[in-house]
Design an enzyme around this catalytic site. Structure first.
Site, PDB file in Angstrom:
ATOM      1  CG  ASP A 122      -1.987  -1.130   1.150  1.00 41.22           C
ATOM      2  OD1 ASP A 122      -1.932  -1.942   0.221  1.00 41.22           O
ATOM      3  OD2 ASP A 122      -2.832  -1.198   2.058  1.00 41.22           O
ATOM      4  CG  ASP A 160      -6.589   0.065   1.107  1.00 42.01           C
ATOM      5  OD1 ASP A 160      -6.935  -1.092   1.394  1.00 42.01           O
ATOM      6  OD2 ASP A 160      -7.019   1.072   1.714  1.00 42.01           O
ATOM      7  CG  HIS A 213     -11.349   1.006   0.075  1.00 40.91           C
ATOM      8  ND1 HIS A 213     -11.375  -0.288   0.530  1.00 40.91           N
ATOM      9  CD2 HIS A 213     -10.416   1.643   0.848  1.00 40.91           C
ATOM     10  CE1 HIS A 213     -10.513  -0.424   1.536  1.00 40.91           C
ATOM     11  NE2 HIS A 213      -9.909   0.730   1.738  1.00 40.91           N
ATOM     12  CG  HIS A 268     -15.067   0.098   1.326  1.00 45.99           C
ATOM     13  ND1 HIS A 268     -14.463  -0.095   2.540  1.00 45.99           N
ATOM     14  CD2 HIS A 268     -15.101  -1.110   0.717  1.00 45.99           C
ATOM     15  CE1 HIS A 268     -14.136  -1.388   2.658  1.00 45.99           C
ATOM     16  NE2 HIS A 268     -14.511  -2.016   1.559  1.00 45.99           N
ATOM     17  CG  HIS A 293      -8.553   5.213   2.773  1.00 43.12           C
ATOM     18  ND1 HIS A 293      -9.547   4.971   3.687  1.00 43.12           N
ATOM     19  CD2 HIS A 293      -7.979   4.002   2.519  1.00 43.12           C
ATOM     20  CE1 HIS A 293      -9.561   3.678   3.988  1.00 43.12           C
ATOM     21  NE2 HIS A 293      -8.630   3.068   3.283  1.00 43.12           N
ATOM     22  CE  LYS A 331      -4.092  -4.322   1.272  1.00 42.95           C
ATOM     23  NZ  LYS A 331      -4.840  -3.228   1.935  1.00 42.95           N
ATOM     24  CB  CYS A 357      -2.157  -2.936   5.192  1.00 38.69           C
ATOM     25  SG  CYS A 357      -3.861  -2.357   4.980  1.00 38.69           S
TER      26      CYS A 357
END
Ligand code: VGL
Ligand code: ZN
Length: 199
Positions: free
Chosen positions: A10, A48, A50, A54, A83, A108, A153
Site C-alpha cells: 500500500d 488498497d 475501495h 465503502h 481513502h 484488496k 495492513c
C-alpha cells in the site's frame, strides 16, 4: 520458481503526506524499498482499492466520526476517512515507488461490505485474496514485508503469512505506522509473538 519475495504494501498517495489517510513520514519508505528491490527476483505490490461508499469509510455511516469504531457483521472495524477510492489519484501508487519490476499487483478492499487490511484475507478473516495460491505456485516460502501502515495492513499481512507457514521478515525502516491508541506497540508485539523476524 522463487524461494523468496518482496512485498510492498500500500505505498499509495493517500497513505503519504498530503493524502487522505496520511501516515506520518509515509513517503520515507520509498527510497528504502527502492534500494531493496534488486535483491529480490520476485516483487509484489498491494493496492488498497475501495469502491466509493465503502463500508470502512466513516462517511458511509450517518453521524460517524473518522477513527471511531463500529461493529460489522465480521467484527469490530475502524471507520476511516475516505481513502484509496478506485481510480482516484489517492489510490495511485506513489510516483517514486519503482514498480516496473513488479510481477504482481494485488488489489484488496474492493468488496464494499468488507474491509481488507491483509494481503491474504479480507477482514472477515476467511475470504481469500488469492495471494496464497500465487505464492505457493511460485514456490515462495519466505516473504520480506515493507510498506504502509505497519500497524494495519503490514501487521495483518505479516501475521497471516506466518499462520500460512511463510517465513516473514519485517524491515522496520521500510515501514511507517498510523499508531492510533498504541496500535504500533501492539502490532510489533503481535508480529514478534508469531515469529516475524524484525530487522
Ligand atoms: C490501511 C487503513 C485502511 C493500510 C488501509 O494500508 O494500512 N489502513 N486501509
Ligand atoms: Zn483502506
Amino acid at each position: 520458481m522463487h524461494n523468496e519475495a518482496l512485498l510492498m504494501i500500500d505505498v499509495q498517495n493517500d497513505f503519504c503526506p498530503g493524502g487522505a489517510l496520511a501516515v506520518a513520514d509515509g513517503d520515507a519508505v520509498i527510497p528504502v524499498i527502492n534500494a531493496m528491490q534488486e535483491r529480490f527476483a520476485l516483487r509484489i505490490a498491494t493496492q488498497d482499492w475501495h469502491p466509493a461508499g465503502h463500508s470502512s469509510f466513516a462517511a458511509s455511516h450517518e453521524g460517524a466520526a473518522p477513527f471511531s469504531m463500529i461493529d460489522m457483521p465480521y467484527g469490530p472495524q475502524v471507520l476511516w476517512p475516505t481513502h484509496c477510492v478506485q481510480g482516484s489519484e489517492g489510490a495511485a501508487f506513489h510516483p517514486e515507488l519503482a514498480l516496473e519490476g513488479a510481477a504482481l499487483i494485488i488489489r484488496k478492499g474492493y468488496n464494499r461490505a468488507i474491509d481488507s487490511y491483509s494481503a491474504f484475507f479480507e477482514n472477515d478473516r476467511t475470504t481469500p485474496t488469492g495471494l496464497t495460491g500465487y505464492l505457493r505456485d511460485q514456490g515462495v516460502t519466505a516473504l520480506t514485508m515493507t510498506g504502509l501502515a505497519t500497524d494495519y495492513c503490514v501487521r495483518y499481512s505479516a501475521v497471516d503469512a506466518r499462520k500460512l507457514g511463510f517465513e516473514v521478515t519485517l524491515v522496520e525502516n521500510a515501514c511507517r505506522a498510523i499508531d492510533m491508541d498504541g496500535s504500533l506497540a501492539e502490532a510489533m508485539a503481535e508480529m514478534k509473538g508469531c515469529g516475524v523476524v524484525v530487522v
